[in-house]
Design an enzyme around this catalytic site. Structure first.
Site, PDB file in Angstrom:
ATOM      1  N   GLY A  11      12.245 -12.079  12.524  1.00 47.83           N
ATOM      2  CA  GLY A  11      11.422 -12.068  11.326  1.00 47.83           C
ATOM      3  C   GLY A  11      12.266 -12.151  10.072  1.00 47.83           C
ATOM      4  O   GLY A  11      12.970 -11.206   9.732  1.00 47.83           O
ATOM      5  N   VAL A  15      11.592  -8.461   4.179  1.00 48.63           N
ATOM      6  CA  VAL A  15      12.490  -7.398   4.648  1.00 48.63           C
ATOM      7  C   VAL A  15      13.611  -7.970   5.506  1.00 48.63           C
ATOM      8  O   VAL A  15      14.769  -7.560   5.395  1.00 48.63           O
ATOM      9  CB  VAL A  15      11.704  -6.319   5.412  1.00 48.63           C
ATOM     10  CG1 VAL A  15      12.648  -5.224   5.912  1.00 48.63           C
ATOM     11  CG2 VAL A  15      10.626  -5.707   4.519  1.00 48.63           C
ATOM     12  N   VAL A 133       8.339   4.099   6.828  1.00 50.56           N
ATOM     13  CA  VAL A 133       7.661   5.099   5.993  1.00 50.56           C
ATOM     14  C   VAL A 133       8.404   5.244   4.671  1.00 50.56           C
ATOM     15  O   VAL A 133       9.568   5.651   4.647  1.00 50.56           O
ATOM     16  CB  VAL A 133       7.595   6.463   6.702  1.00 50.56           C
ATOM     17  CG1 VAL A 133       6.841   7.468   5.831  1.00 50.56           C
ATOM     18  CG2 VAL A 133       6.923   6.338   8.068  1.00 50.56           C
ATOM     19  N   GLY A 188       2.913  -9.777  -7.240  1.00 46.51           N
ATOM     20  CA  GLY A 188       3.437  -9.649  -5.884  1.00 46.51           C
ATOM     21  C   GLY A 188       3.440  -8.234  -5.352  1.00 46.51           C
ATOM     22  O   GLY A 188       3.992  -7.969  -4.277  1.00 46.51           O
ATOM     23  N   GLU A 191      -1.146  -7.762  -1.698  1.00 51.86           N
ATOM     24  CA  GLU A 191      -1.387  -8.949  -0.889  1.00 51.86           C
ATOM     25  C   GLU A 191      -2.664  -9.661  -1.348  1.00 51.86           C
ATOM     26  O   GLU A 191      -3.500  -9.087  -2.053  1.00 51.86           O
ATOM     27  CB  GLU A 191      -1.536  -8.564   0.584  1.00 51.86           C
ATOM     28  CG  GLU A 191      -0.330  -7.851   1.167  1.00 51.86           C
ATOM     29  CD  GLU A 191       0.871  -8.757   1.358  1.00 51.86           C
ATOM     30  OE1 GLU A 191       0.697  -9.993   1.367  1.00 51.86           O
ATOM     31  OE2 GLU A 191       1.991  -8.221   1.482  1.00 51.86           O
ATOM     32  N   LYS A 206       1.445   5.633   7.855  1.00 57.06           N
ATOM     33  CA  LYS A 206       2.650   6.396   7.527  1.00 57.06           C
ATOM     34  C   LYS A 206       2.429   7.894   7.711  1.00 57.06           C
ATOM     35  O   LYS A 206       3.314   8.607   8.197  1.00 57.06           O
ATOM     36  CB  LYS A 206       3.067   6.078   6.097  1.00 57.06           C
ATOM     37  CG  LYS A 206       3.427   4.606   5.882  1.00 57.06           C
ATOM     38  CD  LYS A 206       3.554   4.263   4.410  1.00 57.06           C
ATOM     39  CE  LYS A 206       3.835   2.786   4.203  1.00 57.06           C
ATOM     40  NZ  LYS A 206       3.838   2.409   2.768  1.00 57.06           N
ATOM     41  N   GLY A 303       9.446  -3.355  -0.799  1.00 57.30           N
ATOM     42  CA  GLY A 303      10.274  -4.371  -1.425  1.00 57.30           C
ATOM     43  C   GLY A 303      11.474  -4.729  -0.577  1.00 57.30           C
ATOM     44  O   GLY A 303      11.879  -3.992   0.322  1.00 57.30           O
TER      45      GLY A 303
END
Length: 429
Positions: A11, A15, A133, A188, A191, A206, A303
């Site tokens: 992915g 991130v 988390v 941003g 979503e 979380k 972020g």
């Protein structure tokens, strides 16, 4: 120097890209601190468009499951996302094959963390998820390691930066929810489909994880009471300011004599509380321990860079050979503590009604509250408009949730109530 730790990343979104950038840019610093290099050997993403960082030296896969099968990486970093599908399959197969797994996937851990942790333990490998988390805030390490000697009775906080940004914007500008949401999407921070954030699901994922790590109880996402922020209006925010509160979406986990409370909902918190001043996209966590008293952590909860920082912290632990039980204790030792019913929660409440201004309104309200053993603390009404709808705001002394809900259902049924009552819980933290 020890041999390099080989890492494969599944992915290359926000991130994943941040993780690779950090490992590339700070490679020498990490090697010096760890006594061994971290070597990326493979990556997986179906999008082959150019990146703003070099990827030529890595073996590229389109299929993450195939990458797990073929790569010789010591660690599989799962940054695909989602509780099912490829993300789940990658983690299951990697752990079963004796590979360490690092993930930022809070939905996967909230729904399948127990089974994945059991597989990790059975195969002597690590399942790490600090980035799942609160982004860059090291709350999992804090609970599992830093506060290991403390009895934890409560952990709560702001766990979703999108919601905190929206509530901050509404308070500062007086704009409606939809207007500030649109701004957050343009920047941003939200979503295109913001449901997981604004409806509280992201926070609930979380919180379920935090409760398990904090209290050593079985992971139970279904036990989380979840409410979002769509119903919060500028009127409520203005009244909160007048009453000395600020509205925050909190996730709250607590050990009570009724069992484990796990609840996510908007709260009025005293304006003087530390968490009331955490604004914008920032997250905050508060932990109460019997020896340490209160610990507060504030930072960016999402972020590219903050979340990548947490991912690399987990990779670094593996590089050092540091192993911790996934949830602080072995899965078989997690306690099946009962879930405290939301109906039995006790607390104070803010209530706003829109009522037709006529004689007898307060008498009817008082009668319903009295019959349900609910006591008003204060009432606010600004001005008079006989025969027209006006807002009436009440604060309620500590009472049981079931009694509060029943009272509002009966009040809503009265002919002079022109819209559903708005209730926000008051948390005196």
């Amino acid at each position: 120097m020890a041999s390099p730790l080989k890492v494969a990343v599944a992915g290359l979104g926000t991130v994943g890209s941040g993780t690779i950038k950090l490992l590339q840019q700070n490679a020498d610093r990490l090697t010096e601190r760890l006594g061994r290099a971290i070597l990326i050997t493979a990556v997986c993403d179906k999008d082959h468009s150019p990146r703003d960082y070099p990827v030529d030296g890595y073996r590229w896969y389109d299929d993450a499951i195939r990458m797990v099968a073929e790569t010789d990486a010591d660690v599989i970093v799962e940054l695909i996302g989602g509780a099912e599908g490829p993300a789940r399959a990658v983690c299951e197969r990697a752990l079963a094959a004796g590979r360490h797994v690092v993930t930022a996937n809070k939905a996967l851990i909230a729904h399948h963390g127990m089974a994945l942790a059991a597989t990790a333990e059975a195969n002597g490998v690590t399942l790490a998820y600090e980035a799942a988390v609160a982004g860059g805030i090291p709350i999992i390490k804090t609970l599992r390691e830093g506060l290991i000697g403390n009895e934890r009775r409560q952990v709560f906080g702001i766990l979703n930066g999108t919601c905190n940004y929206i509530l901050t914007g509404m308070r500062e500008t007086g704009r409606e929810f939809e207007a500030v949401l649109a701004e957050a999407q343009a920047l941003g921070y939200a979503e295109a489909d913001p449901s997981f954030d604004v409806d509280g699901i992201d926070t609930a994922h979380k919180l379920a994880i935090l409760a398990t790590v904090a209290f050593g109880c079985t992971l139970d996402f279904k036990a989380v009471h979840v409410e979002g922020i769509r119903h919060v209006s500028p009127v409520d925010i203005a009244y909160a300011d007048e009453l000395g509160y600020r509205i925050k979406l909190l996730g709250i986990a607590a050990l009570t004599d009724r069992g484990v409370e796990r609840r996510v909902h908007p709260c009025m918190v005293p304006a003087g509380a530390q968490i009331a001043h955490v604004e914008g996209v920032f997250n905050a966590l508060v932990v109460d321990g019997d020896f340490v008293d209160t610990v507060v952590q504030v930072g960016r909860g999402a972020g590219e860079r903050p979340t990548a920082s947490a991912v690399v912290a987990d990779i670094a632990d593996i590089a050092r050979g540091t192993r911790q039980p996934t949830f602080g204790v072995s899965v078989r030792h997690l306690r099946p503590l009962p879930a405290a019913p939301m109906a039995s929660h006790r607390g104070a409440y803010y209530v706003r009604l829109m009522v037709v201004d006529r004689p007898g309104v307060f008498a009817d309200i008082a009668s319903i509250l009295r019959d349900n053993d609910v006591s008003m603390e204060a009432v606010l009404q600004r001005g008079r408009a006989p025969g027209e709808a006006v807002p009436v705001v009440m604060t309620i002394h500590e009472t049981e949730e079931a009694a509060m809900v029943k009272s509002l259902q009966q009040i809503q049924a009265l002919s002079w109530v022109v819209e559903p009552p708005r209730m926000i819980r008051i948390e005196l933290i």
